[in-house]
Design an enzyme around this catalytic site. Structure first.
Site, PDB file in Angstrom:
ATOM      1  N   GLU A 172      13.015  80.242   8.454  1.00 38.61           N
ATOM      2  CA  GLU A 172      12.240  80.720   9.867  1.00 38.61           C
ATOM      3  C   GLU A 172      13.161  81.264  10.966  1.00 38.61           C
ATOM      4  OE1 GLU A 172      10.201  76.975  10.989  1.00 38.61           O
ATOM      5  OE2 GLU A 172       8.831  77.193   9.282  1.00 38.61           O
ATOM      6  N   GLU A 291       6.724  76.247   2.398  1.00 36.14           N
ATOM      7  CA  GLU A 291       6.332  75.250   3.353  1.00 36.14           C
ATOM      8  C   GLU A 291       4.939  75.316   3.491  1.00 36.14           C
ATOM      9  OE1 GLU A 291       8.743  74.133   6.901  1.00 36.14           O
ATOM     10  OE2 GLU A 291      10.495  75.092   5.765  1.00 36.14           O
TER      11      GLU A 291
HETATM   12  O1  AHR Z   1       9.187  70.881   7.438  1.00 34.95           O
HETATM   13  C1  AHR Z   1       9.548  70.617   8.663  1.00 34.95           C
HETATM   14  C2  AHR Z   1      10.051  71.858   9.509  1.00 34.95           C
HETATM   15  O2  AHR Z   1       9.018  72.792   9.333  1.00 34.95           O
HETATM   16  C3  AHR Z   1      11.132  72.804   8.769  1.00 34.95           C
HETATM   17  O3  AHR Z   1      12.419  72.223   8.965  1.00 34.95           O
HETATM   18  C4  AHR Z   1      10.935  74.135   9.253  1.00 34.95           C
HETATM   19  O4  AHR Z   1      11.228  74.834   8.528  1.00 34.95           O
HETATM   20  C5  AHR Z   1       9.497  74.107   9.721  1.00 34.95           C
HETATM   21  O5  AHR Z   1       9.334  74.536  10.965  1.00 34.95           O
END
Ligand code: AHR
Length: 498
Positions: A172, A291
């Site tokens: 990210e 994610e």
């Molecule tokens: O999964 C939780 C968080 O969400 C992770 O660390 C990050 O990559 C995202 O913003």
């Protein structure tokens, strides 16, 4: 009301890459410490890992697990987690404002992965660090020997290289909350240069570049185009992240969020192919949705956390039955896009926005979302087939013309079975479903699994772990290749035929 589905054996989306049933463990909250690892727990094995957690994770059959972050990786020095444990430093983690004692690092996590039959998707730190530390890590993990870093690994007791195939180039990096946040140009150049030397160190690896942190980022689309423009030849996948929630208690809109995920995927595919065309490249960039999940229940509680605790309760969403319905819908969307989504990680796996929960010193249990993920991971392997769905539609605050019934089919050539995953989004109407399976020559129903509950907000807990669990439905029948069954209102269904 009625719905019909037609399946054509020849209308193939793609052979599913099993890595779409991946997950994620970050050094965050109680995911690692007091999650997978709790040496003082009565169920701890010889390495301090909880056997009850291993058992539940194994059940999910997760082929790949992203590690060690997440936001955590952007401030992490991987060297802190290898070598004699007594010499490992305790550091401040600026991603989650906690303390990290480095008791678990790359070797311990790899050991755990073996116990759960999974593989590592390794993320490198491109926040505070760069190409040099990233290529050193590749050398440490994947080089056979005869060099400084590979010999160091051997001196740490691991003689054979890990041969880790999949590597994420940071995490990210478009987000202002990220340690070492970058502009698209800064990141695109760094991803290219880091990727280049990582690949020179081990040409077998595959690289994932960071896409946007979610579809609402102001830089979305431009970020993807710029990053790919600057790193196209070095990367194989572009990542997508997105979390979903129902903070306004608008369930009809919430259950339709698969549409949003689908649009996100289609947009990122379009950007990848735009850059491909611009570069006259023969190479296709595929997607890693590394994610995804529901995340909103715990957000408020986490704002009041005290700083520098060790393994505090963070991001411990307790999932409802309606969250499980949405997770089912999101899995349908991922399967429908199996031609371009080759990896995906349910974020995360244990305690932190997770299907598996533990009580420190106590029992482990399955959250509601465990079940749709389990079903897709077990029965969603093979060839994804396009289905033609004719279903009533509805309008809601965020979407119009939402099909009440969402579905996808998977054909497994090995055991000649087909699985239909079906979500009924209606909160009122059961649907009489008729499904044409003739092209698959199906002759009998193997099972019809249903996840249902009278209360959309029902949850599982350590005291009541089986409040929301799937049941077998008896009503489905198949005659002349046509299946008929009732798909009850607000249910997740897995219909298997052969
Ligand atoms: O999964 C939780 C968080 O969400 C992770 O660390 C990050 O990559 C995202 O913003």
């Amino acid at each position: 009301k009625k719905a019909t589905i037609t399946i054509d054996r020849l209308r193939i989306i793609a052979t599913i890459d099993n890595r779409i049933y991946g997950s994620f463990i970050e050094h965050l909250g109680r995911a690692v410490y007091d999650g997978i690892y709790e040496p003082t727990h009565p169920m701890a094995d010889e390495d301090g890992f909880r056997k009850d957690v291993i058992q539940l994770v194994k059940k999910l059959n997760v082929p790949i697990i992203r590690y060690p972050g997440g936001n955590f990786v952007s401030g992490y020095n991987w060297e802190d987690g290898v070598g004699p444990r007594s010499e490992r430093p305790t550091k401040l983690d600026l991603a989650w404002f906690t303390r990290e004692n480095n008791e678990i690092g790359l070797h311990e996590f790899s050991k755990w992965l073996k116990k759960v039959d999974s593989e590592m998707m390794m993320a490198v730190n491109l926040g505070t660090r760069g190409a040099d530390e990233a290529r050193n890590l590749v050398e440490y993990c994947n080089h056979p020997g005869g060099s400084y870093w590979s010999d160091l690994r051997k001196s740490h007791g691991v003689l054979e290289p890990y041969a880790i195939k999949t590597w994420c180039l940071g995490n990210e990096m478009d987000g202002p909350w990220q340690i070492g946040h970058k502009t698209a140009v800064e990141y695109g150049r760094l991803a290219n240069e880091a990727g280049k030397v990582m690949r020179w160190t081990d040409p077998q690896i595959e690289l994932v570049a960071c896409g946007s942190s979610n579809i609402d980022m102001p830089t979305f689309a431009e970020w993807e185009a710029t990053v790919l423009d600057l790193s196209y030849d070095q990367v194989d996948y572009l990542s997508l992240h997105n979390y979903y929630g129902n903070p306004t208690d608008d369930t009809p809109s919430y259950l339709a969020k698969g549409i949003e995920m689908d649009e996100f995927i289609k947009s990122v595919v379009a950007i990848c192919d735009y850059v491909k065309a611009k570069k006259r490249s023969k190479k296709k960039i595929n997607l890693s949705f590394d994610e995804w999940n529901v995340w909103y229940h715990s957000r408020e509680a986490d704002q009041f956390n005290e700083r520098w605790q060790f393994a505090p309760h963070l991001l411990e969403d307790i999932y409802t039955f309606e969250d499980a319905l949405l997770v089912g819908g999101l899995l349908i969307t991922l399967i429908k896009n199996a031609d371009r989504v080759h990896m995906a990680c349910l974020a995360q796996l244990v305690n932190v926005i997770a299907p598996v929960m533990t009580k420190t010193g106590g029992k482990a249990w399955c959250q509601t979302i465990f079940y749709p993920f389990l079903h897709a991971s077990l029965h969603g392997r093979g060839v994804a087939l396009q289905v033609n769905v004719d279903s009533p539609k509805y309008d809601c605050t965020q979407f119009t013309d939402v099909p009440v019934l969402d579905a996808v089919a998977v054909w497994n050539e090995e055991d000649k079975t087909a699985t239909l995953f079906v979500l009924n989004r209606s909160l009122e109407e059961d649907l009489d479903l008729s499904c044409d399976f003739r092209s698959l020559k199906a002759s009998g129903v193997l099972e019809h699994i249903v996840l249902e509950h009278a209360d959309l907000k029902a949850v599982n807990s350590v005291e009541n772990p089986d409040n929301v669990v799937p049941v077998q439905s008896r009503g489905a029948s198949l005659a002349g290749g046509r299946l008929s069954c009732v798909v009850k209102r607000a249910t997740w269904n897995v219909i298997r035929v052969s």
